[in-house]
Design an enzyme around this catalytic site. Structure first.
Site, PDB file in Angstrom:
ATOM      1  N   LYS A  67       0.825  -1.212   0.000  1.00  0.00           N
ATOM      2  CA  LYS A  67       0.000   0.000   0.000  1.00  0.00           C
ATOM      3  C   LYS A  67       0.859   1.262   0.000  1.00  0.00           C
ATOM      4  O   LYS A  67       0.664   2.157  -0.824  1.00  0.00           O
ATOM      5  CB  LYS A  67      -0.919   0.032   1.233  1.00  0.00           C
TER       6      LYS A  67
ATOM      7  N   CYS B  77       0.080 -14.979   1.256  1.00  0.00           N
ATOM      8  CA  CYS B  77      -0.169 -15.707   2.496  1.00  0.00           C
ATOM      9  C   CYS B  77       1.090 -16.488   2.875  1.00  0.00           C
ATOM     10  O   CYS B  77       1.603 -17.279   2.079  1.00  0.00           O
ATOM     11  CB  CYS B  77      -1.351 -16.657   2.341  1.00  0.00           C
TER      12      CYS B  77
ATOM     13  N   GLN C 271      -6.075   4.360   8.437  1.00  0.00           N
ATOM     14  CA  GLN C 271      -6.888   3.659   9.441  1.00  0.00           C
ATOM     15  C   GLN C 271      -6.649   4.187  10.848  1.00  0.00           C
ATOM     16  O   GLN C 271      -7.492   4.030  11.719  1.00  0.00           O
ATOM     17  CB  GLN C 271      -6.640   2.144   9.389  1.00  0.00           C
TER      18      GLN C 271
ATOM     19  N   ASP D 219      -1.007   8.576   4.450  1.00  0.00           N
ATOM     20  CA  ASP D 219      -0.638   7.188   4.722  1.00  0.00           C
ATOM     21  C   ASP D 219      -1.222   6.739   6.060  1.00  0.00           C
ATOM     22  O   ASP D 219      -1.492   7.557   6.932  1.00  0.00           O
ATOM     23  CB  ASP D 219       0.887   7.026   4.737  1.00  0.00           C
ATOM     24  N   GLU D 220      -1.390   5.430   6.217  1.00  0.00           N
ATOM     25  CA  GLU D 220      -1.908   4.821   7.445  1.00  0.00           C
ATOM     26  C   GLU D 220      -3.216   5.467   7.885  1.00  0.00           C
ATOM     27  O   GLU D 220      -3.436   5.798   9.053  1.00  0.00           O
ATOM     28  CB  GLU D 220      -0.859   4.883   8.568  1.00  0.00           C
TER      29      GLU D 220
END
Length: 193
Positions: free
Chosen positions: A29, A152, A98, A95-96
């Protein structure tokens, strides 16, 4: 060329827009955010970059990707501080996202209404696989949403979840590979909380 890049360059004047880059930890991201902001700088656009003050993992002020690419930014306490930017700003990077307060979507709407291209990057889900902070609202109002994927670590499939490997019930726990690993839905749910 992204829709927003095309949209910004066409028409009778600058057109504001909101772009969101989201995904799990280790999905790229911040790398994508830095790439878009550098392109704007190459185009000689006036760029302002912000990050939450609490994010000091790699650097107190710069936005830094896991690949060690960085770009100077301004650390801020809350989203309303973004509105104090200079009047000649054409592109804003965040950025970031959240980690910001729930006022961030309204701030982005105000910036876009002024003709500013807003590029926001952040985790779309927390360590429990639940929508994280203002990200769902940002994704809903954005003209362009890019969801990037990690790999994953359990099975090699595309990962969309950030699995916390340390015991902590806190919603916010700054960390890297020592605290989190990317997982696909199946691997996340086999050991989910």
């Amino acid at each position: 060329m992204l829709f927003s890049e095309l949209h910004f360059r066409t028409g009778s004047g600058p057109k504001g827009s909101i772009e969101v880059i989201c995904g799990s930890m280790f999905s790229g991201k911040t790398e994508e955010l830095i790439r878009r902001l550098r392109r704007a700088q190459i185009a000689k656009l006036n760029v302002e970059i912000f990050k939450p003050r609490i994010d000091t993992r790699y650097n107190d002020s710069d936005v830094v990707s896991h690949n060690a690419n960085s770009i100077p930014s301004t650390p801020i306490e809350n989203s309303s501080s973004i509105l104090l930017l200079g009047t000649d700003t054409q592109v804003v990077g965040i950025d970031e996202a959240q980690f910001f307060d729930e006022g961030l979507p309204d701030v982005c709407i105000q910036l876009a209404a002024k003709g500013i291209r807003v590029i926001v990057a952040g985790l779309d889900m927390d360590f429990q696989g639940k929508p994280f902070g203002p990200m769902p609202a940002l994704m809903a109002i954005a003209e362009d949403v890019t969801k990037v994927h990690a790999v994953c670590v359990q099975c090699g499939a595309p990962a969309t979840f950030s699995y916390r490997t340390v015991a902590s019930g806190s919603k916010i726990l700054l960390g890297e590979m020592e605290s989190y690993e990317p997982r696909c839905r199946v691997c996340f749910n086999t050991t989910a909380y």
